[in-house]
Motif scaffolding. Structure first.
Motif, PDB file in Angstrom:
ATOM      1  N   PRO B 166       0.816  -1.211   0.000  1.00 57.75           N
ATOM      2  CA  PRO B 166       0.000   0.000   0.000  1.00 57.75           C
ATOM      3  C   PRO B 166       0.858   1.274   0.000  1.00 57.75           C
ATOM      4  O   PRO B 166       1.991   1.265   0.484  1.00 57.75           O
ATOM      5  CB  PRO B 166      -0.793  -0.094   1.308  1.00 57.75           C
ATOM      6  CG  PRO B 166      -0.642  -1.486   1.791  1.00 57.75           C
ATOM      7  CD  PRO B 166       0.617  -2.026   1.198  1.00 57.75           C
ATOM      8  N   LEU B 167       0.296   2.348  -0.579  1.00 58.34           N
ATOM      9  CA  LEU B 167       0.989   3.630  -0.643  1.00 58.34           C
ATOM     10  C   LEU B 167       1.440   4.096   0.744  1.00 58.34           C
ATOM     11  O   LEU B 167       2.538   4.623   0.908  1.00 58.34           O
ATOM     12  CB  LEU B 167       0.073   4.681  -1.291  1.00 58.34           C
ATOM     13  CG  LEU B 167       0.665   6.051  -1.574  1.00 58.34           C
ATOM     14  CD1 LEU B 167       1.909   5.941  -2.458  1.00 58.34           C
ATOM     15  CD2 LEU B 167      -0.357   6.957  -2.258  1.00 58.34           C
ATOM     16  N   GLY B 168       0.583   3.850   1.744  1.00 65.18           N
ATOM     17  CA  GLY B 168       0.938   4.244   3.105  1.00 65.18           C
ATOM     18  C   GLY B 168       2.230   3.553   3.571  1.00 65.18           C
ATOM     19  O   GLY B 168       3.047   4.139   4.273  1.00 65.18           O
ATOM     20  N   THR B 169       2.405   2.309   3.136  1.00 68.91           N
ATOM     21  CA  THR B 169       3.615   1.563   3.507  1.00 68.91           C
ATOM     22  C   THR B 169       4.839   2.125   2.783  1.00 68.91           C
ATOM     23  O   THR B 169       5.909   2.265   3.372  1.00 68.91           O
ATOM     24  CB  THR B 169       3.438   0.067   3.171  1.00 68.91           C
ATOM     25  OG1 THR B 169       2.194  -0.363   3.712  1.00 68.91           O
ATOM     26  CG2 THR B 169       4.561  -0.773   3.742  1.00 68.91           C
ATOM     27  N   VAL B 170       4.661   2.476   1.481  1.00 68.43           N
ATOM     28  CA  VAL B 170       5.763   3.102   0.737  1.00 68.43           C
ATOM     29  C   VAL B 170       6.202   4.352   1.490  1.00 68.43           C
ATOM     30  O   VAL B 170       7.393   4.577   1.744  1.00 68.43           O
ATOM     31  CB  VAL B 170       5.311   3.504  -0.697  1.00 68.43           C
ATOM     32  CG1 VAL B 170       6.406   4.283  -1.408  1.00 68.43           C
ATOM     33  CG2 VAL B 170       4.945   2.271  -1.509  1.00 68.43           C
ATOM     34  N   LYS B 171       5.211   5.168   1.882  1.00 66.79           N
ATOM     35  CA  LYS B 171       5.523   6.428   2.547  1.00 66.79           C
ATOM     36  C   LYS B 171       6.156   6.213   3.910  1.00 66.79           C
ATOM     37  O   LYS B 171       7.088   6.930   4.288  1.00 66.79           O
ATOM     38  CB  LYS B 171       4.263   7.290   2.678  1.00 66.79           C
ATOM     39  CG  LYS B 171       3.807   7.846   1.343  1.00 66.79           C
ATOM     40  CD  LYS B 171       2.629   8.782   1.503  1.00 66.79           C
ATOM     41  CE  LYS B 171       2.275   9.412   0.161  1.00 66.79           C
ATOM     42  NZ  LYS B 171       1.110  10.281   0.258  1.00 66.79           N
ATOM     43  N   SER B 172       5.671   5.230   4.662  1.00 69.91           N
ATOM     44  CA  SER B 172       6.244   5.055   5.996  1.00 69.91           C
ATOM     45  C   SER B 172       7.657   4.472   5.904  1.00 69.91           C
ATOM     46  O   SER B 172       8.528   4.837   6.683  1.00 69.91           O
ATOM     47  CB  SER B 172       5.327   4.247   6.911  1.00 69.91           C
ATOM     48  OG  SER B 172       5.270   2.923   6.478  1.00 69.91           O
ATOM     49  N   ARG B 173       7.917   3.613   4.895  1.00 68.42           N
ATOM     50  CA  ARG B 173       9.288   3.122   4.710  1.00 68.42           C
ATOM     51  C   ARG B 173      10.224   4.261   4.335  1.00 68.42           C
ATOM     52  O   ARG B 173      11.362   4.327   4.805  1.00 68.42           O
ATOM     53  CB  ARG B 173       9.332   2.035   3.635  1.00 68.42           C
ATOM     54  CG  ARG B 173       8.768   0.726   4.147  1.00 68.42           C
ATOM     55  CD  ARG B 173       8.846  -0.359   3.096  1.00 68.42           C
ATOM     56  NE  ARG B 173       8.160  -1.563   3.558  1.00 68.42           N
ATOM     57  CZ  ARG B 173       7.942  -2.624   2.805  1.00 68.42           C
ATOM     58  NH1 ARG B 173       8.357  -2.645   1.547  1.00 68.42           N
ATOM     59  NH2 ARG B 173       7.311  -3.670   3.292  1.00 68.42           N
ATOM     60  N   LEU B 174       9.725   5.148   3.471  1.00 70.27           N
ATOM     61  CA  LEU B 174      10.547   6.307   3.101  1.00 70.27           C
ATOM     62  C   LEU B 174      10.853   7.151   4.338  1.00 70.27           C
ATOM     63  O   LEU B 174      11.976   7.599   4.540  1.00 70.27           O
ATOM     64  CB  LEU B 174       9.801   7.187   2.087  1.00 70.27           C
ATOM     65  CG  LEU B 174       9.967   6.844   0.608  1.00 70.27           C
ATOM     66  CD1 LEU B 174       9.007   7.685  -0.229  1.00 70.27           C
ATOM     67  CD2 LEU B 174      11.397   7.101   0.149  1.00 70.27           C
ATOM     68  N   ARG B 175       9.816   7.337   5.165  1.00 67.16           N
ATOM     69  CA  ARG B 175       9.997   8.179   6.348  1.00 67.16           C
ATOM     70  C   ARG B 175      11.040   7.566   7.285  1.00 67.16           C
ATOM     71  O   ARG B 175      11.927   8.253   7.775  1.00 67.16           O
ATOM     72  CB  ARG B 175       8.658   8.370   7.064  1.00 67.16           C
ATOM     73  CG  ARG B 175       8.715   9.426   8.165  1.00 67.16           C
ATOM     74  CD  ARG B 175       7.334   9.779   8.698  1.00 67.16           C
ATOM     75  NE  ARG B 175       6.675   8.615   9.254  1.00 67.16           N
ATOM     76  CZ  ARG B 175       5.543   8.099   8.778  1.00 67.16           C
ATOM     77  NH1 ARG B 175       4.925   8.642   7.761  1.00 67.16           N
ATOM     78  NH2 ARG B 175       5.018   7.040   9.347  1.00 67.16           N
TER      79      ARG B 175
END
Lengths: 203, 189
Positions: B166-175
């Motif tokens: 999920p996009l949320g996971t992409v974003k949290s990994r980036l963070r």
């Protein structure tokens, strides 16, 4: 003081060069105000540098350097002219259309940029609400002067709004000054009068 | 400013850029070209640019390095970082016909000298070395999103589809990755 920042994902896309121009201009307007995000950006750009450094090299043609040496005496292209001295960098060097009235106390001035996202300046008088957005794709707003408030709180100069979901309540200008913002969006079309203006202007 | 020696065995690329700025040093340029042009070409190819255009963009990047050498400030960016931003902006210009906002910013030379904070006055070559080591220590899933974000000219929604997360996971990994990279510079900054 800056309260609302872009997400790390947005800064990473800005650093990597994958954020469409109109959205990148909104992020840049925030970066001009925010030392914390400039610091994160510098870490991210250094990450780009480190990744570049670690890539297995792919050789160029044998005469690539010689061909380049022949061009090195040509002068560099001149810097882009300042078109809008009243706006902060980088907005002072972007081409903008004319102001369009798009409702009572609201004016819109489109960015003449092509690309995957569209955007422009919005100037709203005290007490007016910004037009409602239907959020499909990313959308960003950065306040240049004045302030507005929505369900995420108060946004003053330099604050960046990057709503994650549909806003039920449109942002309302607060305080005695008009609020000037740079907005950009991809895929989204505005509803109401601003949406009409957007279609008339062609973007 | 205290000058920190570059890591052993690696040439001081920042000094090469400065010698282009100071005396149009063509040998320094040839050395930079030998190191960076094939890496810029590799980066362009990873981003989906065709081989002919990748070769041209690598040359254009190096031409900009020659022309803009006087704007390089080793207190603000390391050599690889600076060259990366030039290559990035040229890719946007050529591939998407858009501009990166940094190309619309005034040249540092036309700005009144912005004070560099004392704590920012660190050797940027050291910053790049630390980032490289932090990158190699990232958990694989964080390293993957960072590499995809930088190498492939893709928006995060495309990374989401490609990795099937999920996009949320992409974003949290980036963070998480960015937090670690910043922490690696913690006692430098």
């Amino acid at each position: 003081m800056i309260v609302h920042h872009p997400s790390e994902a947005t800064l990473a896309a800005y650093a990597a060069g994958t954020l469409p121009e109109a959205l990148a201009l909104v992020a840049a307007s925030h970066l001009g105000h925010c030392a914390t995000c400039r610091d994160t950006l510098s870490t991210l750009e250094a990450t780009g540098g480190a990744l570049l450094e670690d890539l297995p090299p792919v050789p160029l043609s044998i005469d690539a350097l010689d061909r380049l040496l022949g061009r090195m005496d040509q002068p560099a292209p001149p810097p882009l002219p300042i078109l809008n001295p009243e706006l902060p960098a980088p907005l002072n060097r972007v081409a903008l259309g004319r102001w369009w009235p798009v409702g009572l106390g609201i004016r819109y001035r489109p960015l003449k940029s092509s690309g995957a996202a569209w955007g422009g300046l919005v100037l709203a008088q005290p007490g007016r609400s910004f037009p409602r957005h239907g959020h499909k794709g990313r959308e960003m707003t950065c306040v240049l002067s004045g302030a507005f408030a929505d369900q995420d709180g108060k946004f003053a100069a330099g604050d960046l709004s990057e709503p994650a979901a549909d806003h039920d309540e449109p942002p309302v200008v607060i305080g005695a000054q008009p609020c000037l913002c740079i907005i950009a969006s991809e895929g989204m079309h505005l509803r109401g009068l601003l949406g009409w203006a957007q279609r008339m202007i062609g973007r | 400013m205290t000058k920190t020696a570059p890591p052993e065995g690696s040439p001081d690329y920042a000094a090469l850029i400065q010698s282009i700025a100071q005396r149009q040093d063509r040998q320094a340029f040839a050395d930079l070209f030998a190191h960076f042009a094939p890496r810029v070409k590799a980066w362009m190819l990873r981003g989906g640019v065709n081989p002919t255009a990748a070769e041209e963009l690598a040359q254009e990047t190096m031409l900009s390095v020659w022309r803009k050498a006087h704007l390089f400030d080793p207190e603000r960016a390391g050599a690889s970082t600076w060259i990366f931003t030039i290559a990035r902006n040229l890719r946007i210009d050529t591939v998407r016909r858009e501009r990166h906002p940094s190309d619309l910013m005034p040249d540092p030379s036309e700005e009144p000298d912005a004070p560099v904070q004392a704590d920012r006055m660190i050797a940027m070559s050291q910053q790049e070395t630390r980032i490289r080591s932090a990158l190699s220590l990232l958990p694989p899933e964080q390293s993957e999103v960072i590499r995809k974000a930088f190498f492939e000219d893709k928006v995060h929604a495309e990374i989401e589809k490609e990795l099937g997360i999920p996009l949320g996971t992409v974003k949290s990994r980036l963070r998480l990755a960015i937090t670690r990279l910043r922490a690696a510079l913690g006692d430098l900054a």
